[in-house]
Scaffold this motif. Structure first.
Motif, short mmCIF file in Angstrom:
data_model
loop_
_atom_site.label_atom_id
_atom_site.label_comp_id
_atom_site.label_asym_id
_atom_site.label_seq_id
_atom_site.Cartn_x
_atom_site.Cartn_y
_atom_site.Cartn_z
N ARG A 100 45.11 26.15 39.00
CA ARG A 100 43.87 25.60 39.57
C ARG A 100 43.43 26.40 40.79
NH1 ARG A 100 39.65 24.79 40.89
NH2 ARG A 100 38.68 22.93 41.76
N VAL A 101 44.37 26.82 41.61
CA VAL A 101 44.05 27.62 42.78
C VAL A 101 43.47 28.97 42.38
CG1 VAL A 101 45.04 28.82 44.78
CG2 VAL A 101 45.70 26.46 44.29
N LEU A 102 44.07 29.59 41.37
CA LEU A 102 43.54 30.87 40.90
C LEU A 102 42.10 30.72 40.45
CD1 LEU A 102 46.51 32.31 38.77
CD2 LEU A 102 45.82 32.97 41.08
N GLU A 103 41.82 29.67 39.68
CA GLU A 103 40.47 29.46 39.18
C GLU A 103 39.51 29.17 40.32
OE1 GLU A 103 41.25 26.31 36.48
OE2 GLU A 103 41.91 27.66 34.84
N LEU A 104 39.99 28.48 41.35
CA LEU A 104 39.15 28.14 42.49
C LEU A 104 38.65 29.39 43.19
CD1 LEU A 104 38.08 25.84 44.41
CD2 LEU A 104 40.13 26.28 45.78
N VAL A 105 39.52 30.40 43.32
CA VAL A 105 39.11 31.62 44.02
C VAL A 105 38.54 32.66 43.07
CG1 VAL A 105 40.77 31.26 45.86
CG2 VAL A 105 41.45 32.60 43.89
N GLY A 106 38.26 32.27 41.83
CA GLY A 106 37.58 33.15 40.91
C GLY A 106 38.47 34.13 40.17
N LEU A 107 39.76 33.86 40.09
CA LEU A 107 40.68 34.74 39.37
C LEU A 107 40.98 34.18 37.99
CD1 LEU A 107 43.19 35.67 42.21
CD2 LEU A 107 41.12 36.87 41.51
N ASP A 108 41.44 35.03 37.11
CA ASP A 108 41.76 34.64 35.74
C ASP A 108 43.07 33.86 35.74
OD1 ASP A 108 42.33 34.42 33.06
OD2 ASP A 108 41.98 36.52 32.59
N GLY A 109 43.02 32.61 35.28
CA GLY A 109 44.22 31.80 35.24
C GLY A 109 45.20 32.22 34.17
N THR A 110 44.79 33.12 33.28
CA THR A 110 45.69 33.64 32.25
C THR A 110 46.50 34.82 32.78
OG1 THR A 110 44.15 32.96 30.52
CG2 THR A 110 45.86 34.57 29.91
N ASP A 111 45.81 35.74 33.46
CA ASP A 111 46.46 36.89 34.08
C ASP A 111 45.54 37.36 35.21
OD1 ASP A 111 47.80 39.12 34.87
OD2 ASP A 111 47.82 40.11 32.93
N PRO A 112 45.82 36.99 36.46
CA PRO A 112 44.88 37.22 37.56
C PRO A 112 44.73 38.65 38.05
CG PRO A 112 46.92 36.31 38.40
CD PRO A 112 47.02 36.27 36.90
N GLU A 132 34.46 38.88 50.52
CA GLU A 132 34.85 38.09 49.36
C GLU A 132 36.21 37.45 49.57
OE1 GLU A 132 35.66 38.65 44.57
OE2 GLU A 132 34.60 40.20 45.69
N ARG A 133 37.14 38.23 50.12
CA ARG A 133 38.48 37.70 50.36
C ARG A 133 38.43 36.57 51.39
NH1 ARG A 133 43.63 39.40 49.84
NH2 ARG A 133 42.91 39.89 47.75
N ALA A 134 37.63 36.72 52.44
CA ALA A 134 37.52 35.68 53.46
C ALA A 134 36.98 34.38 52.86
CB ALA A 134 36.62 36.15 54.60
N GLU A 135 35.98 34.49 51.99
CA GLU A 135 35.43 33.31 51.35
C GLU A 135 36.44 32.67 50.43
OE1 GLU A 135 32.73 30.32 50.16
OE2 GLU A 135 32.99 31.57 51.92
N GLN A 136 37.20 33.48 49.70
CA GLN A 136 38.22 32.94 48.81
C GLN A 136 39.29 32.20 49.60
OE1 GLN A 136 39.43 36.49 46.78
NE2 GLN A 136 38.06 36.17 45.07
N LEU A 137 39.69 32.77 50.74
CA LEU A 137 40.69 32.12 51.57
C LEU A 137 40.17 30.80 52.12
CD1 LEU A 137 42.19 35.13 53.55
CD2 LEU A 137 43.32 33.78 51.79
N ARG A 138 38.89 30.77 52.50
CA ARG A 138 38.30 29.54 53.02
C ARG A 138 38.34 28.44 51.96
NH1 ARG A 138 33.97 26.55 52.84
NH2 ARG A 138 32.94 27.90 51.31
N LEU A 139 37.93 28.79 50.73
CA LEU A 139 37.93 27.82 49.65
C LEU A 139 39.35 27.36 49.32
CD1 LEU A 139 35.27 29.45 47.29
CD2 LEU A 139 34.98 27.41 48.70
N LEU A 140 40.27 28.30 49.33
CA LEU A 140 41.65 27.97 49.00
C LEU A 140 42.25 27.04 50.04
CD1 LEU A 140 44.10 28.28 47.22
CD2 LEU A 140 44.62 30.44 48.36
N ARG A 141 41.98 27.31 51.32
CA ARG A 141 42.50 26.45 52.38
C ARG A 141 41.92 25.04 52.26
NH1 ARG A 141 41.80 31.31 55.94
NH2 ARG A 141 43.91 32.13 56.27
#
Length: 231
Positions: A100-112, A132-141
């Motif tokens: 779920r975390v992988l999908e949240l930050v826009g990565l492939d949950g099958t093979d990121p 992009e990384r900063a936004e992903q970290l914000r969403l993940l946190r």
């Protein structure tokens, strides 16, 4: 080959364990535990002892039960190893909260790894990747904070459900519906409704606010047949 990390909060030595073996030119690794602080170092140690002639790395992630922002660094380590050695790296078997975390930050949950930001097109500027990384970290946190809040809230909600079940001979599902409806009717967080109900059952405990009591009565009337209610 086994590599382990220590969880700084619990002191456990097995926050993440990486075990593996080599079959001809393939490294078959298996990760178990949690992707928390120290997990990237654990993976780096596991990769460091692989033979120089490894042509592919496969990591089985089925044993990983939790992932926080440290998991992105874990992916960085594997991606950097693949680029430096010129070998493909595959991570498969993601499930549950880590997927779920992988999908949240826009990565492939099958093979990121193929879709990870660090493996993007060379034409992308460093600043674009950083943003992009900063936004992903914000969403993940934010996701991790929500999960922790839900875990903290669960005991009081379960206790309130038990009180309703005992008082009105209702099912767990009906008790949940009653709490949720009372929360919606009063525009009050469900945890606060549950806390007020739970506190009222203690010796000398304060009664819930009148608005909450009225909402609970109305919800009980809607969800519990009269024959099954003590009130």
């Amino acid at each position: 080959m086994t590599s382990a990390a220590q969880d700084p909060q619990t002191g456990r030595l097995d926050a993440l364990v990486v075990e593996g073996r080599t079959v001809r030119d393939r490294a078959l690794l298996r990760a178990r535990g949690e992707l928390v602080h120290g997990c990237a170092d654990t993976m780096a140690r596991a990769l460091a002892v692989l033979p120089a002639d490894i042509g592919r790395v496969e990591v089985d992630m089925r044993g990983v039960s939790f992932m926080d922002t440290s998991g992105l660094r874990f992916l960085d380590v594997l991606g950097e190893y693949g680029r430096r050695r010129g070998v493909p790296v595959a991570l498969t078997g993601w499930q549950g909260q880590p997927r779920r975390v992988l999908e949240l930050v826009g990565l492939d949950g099958t093979d990121p790894l193929p879709a990870a930001p660090f493996a993007g097109s060379p034409a992308r500027s460093a600043s674009a990747v950083a943003r992009e990384r900063a936004e992903q970290l914000r969403l993940l946190r934010a996701e991790i904070a929500q999960l922790r809040h839900a875990i903290d809230s669960r005991p009081v909600i379960d206790q309130a459900r038990g009180i309703l079940m005992a008082a009105h001979s209702c099912t767990p599902e009906q008790a949940w519906d009653i709490l949720r409806e009372a929360s919606q009717r009063t525009n009050t967080k469900l945890r606060e409704v549950a806390g007020a109900l739970t506190a009222s059952t203690a010796p000398g405990g304060p009664a819930p606010p009148e608005a909450v009591r009225a909402a609970l009565r109305a919800a009980v009337a809607r969800h519990v047949p009269p024959a099954h209610s003590d009130r």
